[in-house]
Enzyme design. Structure first.
Site, PDB file in Angstrom:
ATOM      1  N   SER A 148      -3.511  -7.983   3.021  1.00 40.35           N
ATOM      2  CA  SER A 148      -3.648  -7.736   4.326  1.00 40.35           C
ATOM      3  C   SER A 148      -3.964  -9.319   5.038  1.00 40.35           C
ATOM      4  CB  SER A 148      -4.926  -6.892   4.474  1.00 40.35           C
ATOM      5  OG  SER A 148      -4.331  -5.571   4.259  1.00 40.35           O
ATOM      6  N   ARG A 166      -2.444  -5.420  -8.274  1.00 43.56           N
ATOM      7  CA  ARG A 166      -1.131  -6.441  -8.008  1.00 43.56           C
ATOM      8  C   ARG A 166      -1.061  -7.595  -9.168  1.00 43.56           C
ATOM      9  NH1 ARG A 166      -3.282  -8.213  -2.450  1.00 43.56           N
ATOM     10  NH2 ARG A 166      -4.994  -7.806  -3.768  1.00 43.56           N
ATOM     11  N   LYS A 192     -16.112  -5.995   4.837  1.00 49.34           N
ATOM     12  CA  LYS A 192     -15.453  -6.911   5.312  1.00 49.34           C
ATOM     13  C   LYS A 192     -15.421  -6.858   7.086  1.00 49.34           C
ATOM     14  CE  LYS A 192     -11.447  -6.863   2.170  1.00 49.34           C
ATOM     15  NZ  LYS A 192     -10.329  -6.519   1.629  1.00 49.34           N
ATOM     16  N   HIS A 238       0.775  -1.256  -0.046  1.00 53.85           N
ATOM     17  CA  HIS A 238      -0.036  -0.257  -0.067  1.00 53.85           C
ATOM     18  C   HIS A 238       0.940   1.164  -0.039  1.00 53.85           C
ATOM     19  CE1 HIS A 238      -3.200  -2.781   2.101  1.00 53.85           C
ATOM     20  NE2 HIS A 238      -3.628  -2.300   1.175  1.00 53.85           N
TER      21      HIS A 238
HETATM   22  N1  COA Z   1      -0.578  -4.118  -1.226  1.00 53.25           N
HETATM   23  C1  COA Z   1      -1.044  -4.833  -0.498  1.00 53.25           C
HETATM   24  N2  COA Z   1      -2.208  -5.409  -0.302  1.00 53.25           N
HETATM   25  C2  COA Z   1      -3.028  -4.752  -1.457  1.00 53.25           C
HETATM   26  C3  COA Z   1      -2.578  -3.859  -2.167  1.00 53.25           C
HETATM   27  C4  COA Z   1      -1.301  -3.548  -2.055  1.00 53.25           C
HETATM   28  N3  COA Z   1      -0.805  -2.547  -2.992  1.00 53.25           N
HETATM   29  N4  COA Z   1      -3.549  -3.621  -3.175  1.00 53.25           N
HETATM   30  C5  COA Z   1      -4.454  -4.305  -2.744  1.00 53.25           C
HETATM   31  N5  COA Z   1      -4.421  -4.930  -1.721  1.00 53.25           N
HETATM   32  C6  COA Z   1      -5.024  -5.957  -0.938  1.00 53.25           C
HETATM   33  C7  COA Z   1      -5.505  -5.478   0.426  1.00 53.25           C
HETATM   34  O1  COA Z   1      -4.589  -5.778   1.467  1.00 53.25           O
HETATM   35  C8  COA Z   1      -6.768  -6.355   0.553  1.00 53.25           C
HETATM   36  O2  COA Z   1      -6.656  -7.682   1.039  1.00 53.25           O
HETATM   37  P1  COA Z   1      -7.527  -8.694   1.935  1.00 53.25           P
HETATM   38  O3  COA Z   1      -8.803  -9.045   0.936  1.00 53.25           O
HETATM   39  O4  COA Z   1      -6.425  -9.651   2.015  1.00 53.25           O
HETATM   40  O5  COA Z   1      -7.792  -7.857   2.995  1.00 53.25           O
HETATM   41  C9  COA Z   1      -7.474  -6.338  -0.740  1.00 53.25           C
HETATM   42  O6  COA Z   1      -6.183  -6.251  -1.546  1.00 53.25           O
HETATM   43  C10 COA Z   1      -8.353  -5.303  -0.958  1.00 53.25           C
HETATM   44  O7  COA Z   1      -8.368  -4.252  -0.220  1.00 53.25           O
HETATM   45  P2  COA Z   1      -8.614  -2.859  -0.360  1.00 53.25           P
HETATM   46  O8  COA Z   1      -7.889  -2.319  -1.393  1.00 53.25           O
HETATM   47  O9  COA Z   1      -8.585  -2.248   1.011  1.00 53.25           O
HETATM   48  O10 COA Z   1     -10.093  -2.769  -0.827  1.00 53.25           O
HETATM   49  P3  COA Z   1     -11.286  -3.136  -0.155  1.00 53.25           P
HETATM   50  O11 COA Z   1     -11.965  -4.299  -0.929  1.00 53.25           O
HETATM   51  O12 COA Z   1     -11.132  -3.860   1.322  1.00 53.25           O
HETATM   52  O13 COA Z   1     -12.077  -2.010   0.171  1.00 53.25           O
HETATM   53  C11 COA Z   1     -13.331  -0.019  -0.765  1.00 53.25           C
HETATM   54  C12 COA Z   1     -12.697  -1.295  -1.031  1.00 53.25           C
HETATM   55  C13 COA Z   1     -13.365   0.343   0.595  1.00 53.25           C
HETATM   56  C14 COA Z   1     -12.442   0.963  -1.551  1.00 53.25           C
HETATM   57  C15 COA Z   1     -14.854  -0.253  -1.484  1.00 53.25           C
HETATM   58  O14 COA Z   1     -15.490  -1.278  -0.584  1.00 53.25           O
HETATM   59  C16 COA Z   1     -15.539   1.082  -1.223  1.00 53.25           C
HETATM   60  O15 COA Z   1     -15.488   1.912  -1.858  1.00 53.25           O
HETATM   61  N6  COA Z   1     -16.314   1.049  -0.381  1.00 53.25           N
HETATM   62  C17 COA Z   1     -17.537   2.082   0.238  1.00 53.25           C
HETATM   63  C18 COA Z   1     -18.951   2.010  -0.163  1.00 53.25           C
HETATM   64  C19 COA Z   1     -18.737   1.964  -2.010  1.00 53.25           C
HETATM   65  O16 COA Z   1     -18.613   3.289  -2.183  1.00 53.25           O
HETATM   66  N7  COA Z   1     -18.865   1.118  -2.640  1.00 53.25           N
HETATM   67  C20 COA Z   1     -18.394   1.203  -4.236  1.00 53.25           C
HETATM   68  C21 COA Z   1     -19.849   1.611  -4.903  1.00 53.25           C
HETATM   69  S1  COA Z   1     -21.129   0.041  -4.501  1.00 53.25           S
END
Ligand code: COA
Length: 157
Positions: free
Chosen positions: A128, A90, A41, A17
């Site tokens: 994560s 990724r 989550k 990240h």
């Molecule tokens: N390095 C390490 N891990 C990474 C990474 C990086 N560069 N890029 C992505 N990841 C991993 C994260 O660690 C995470 O791993 P996990 O699933 O093991 O926990 C996974 O990729 C995705 O995590 P993240 O990037 O934090 O995204 P998310 O899916 O948890 O969250 C939101 C996405 C919060 C941005 C999205 O759900 C959101 O916008 N929610 C608000 C409501 C909304 O507007 N929804 C969209 C319209 S319906």
């Protein structure tokens, strides 16, 4: 001033990240890394813990702010005056989900664009969830997370 939001769950923030954040901070005038409060989550760390750990991890960046938000990312981005959402890619496996998310956000507000950034290959496999699994099984996570996150997790989890 070009403002970008880097949203996510960051449970916890990783070196992958931070690599994305570094690239974003070099492209945009201001980057707000924002922890989603109502993600689908079930998280391991509280939002407050995640925000605290991110703040401690980003002290080297002078154009990065840390925040949390509730509700739709796009609405939060509008309130912050941001034009861009940053997401990390990724591997091909991230693509389908990220494509759907960016197209949904674009359908909700076409003025805000999603920019995808990649990490250095050495961080490509980090997530994560794998960090939590290593930690829960007594493994060493120090290579994958900032030092402050490592120290905090070893002490508190
Ligand atoms: N390095 C390490 N891990 C990474 C990474 C990086 N560069 N890029 C992505 N990841 C991993 C994260 O660690 C995470 O791993 P996990 O699933 O093991 O926990 C996974 O990729 C995705 O995590 P993240 O990037 O934090 O995204 P998310 O899916 O948890 O969250 C939101 C996405 C919060 C941005 C999205 O759900 C959101 O916008 N929610 C608000 C409501 C909304 O507007 N929804 C969209 C319209 S319906």
């Amino acid at each position: 001033m070009k403002i970008a939001i880097y949203p996510g769950s960051f449970d916890p923030i990783t070196k992958g990240h931070l690599d994305i954040l570094k690239n974003a901070s070099e492209i945009f005038d201001k980057v707000i890394i924002a922890v989603a409060r109502n993600g689908e989550k079930k998280c391991f760390l509280t939002v407050e813990e995640r925000v605290k750990l991110i703040k401690e991890s980003v002290t080297d960046f002078d154009n990065v702010e840390v925040d949390s938000f509730e509700g739709l990312t796009i609405e939060y981005a509008k309130k912050q005056g941001a034009e861009v959402l940053i997401r990390g890619l990724r591997a091909v496996s991230d693509f389908e989900y990220e494509m759907q998310l960016s197209q949904t956000n674009s359908a909700l507000c076409s003025d805000i664009k999603t920019v995808f950034l990649t990490t250095k290959p050495k961080y490509n496999f980090i997530s994560s969830s794998t960090i939590k699994e290593i930690l829960n099984n007594g493994g060493d996570i120090s290579k994958f997370v900032p030092d402050c996150v490592h120290e905090y997790l070893v002490k508190n989890r």
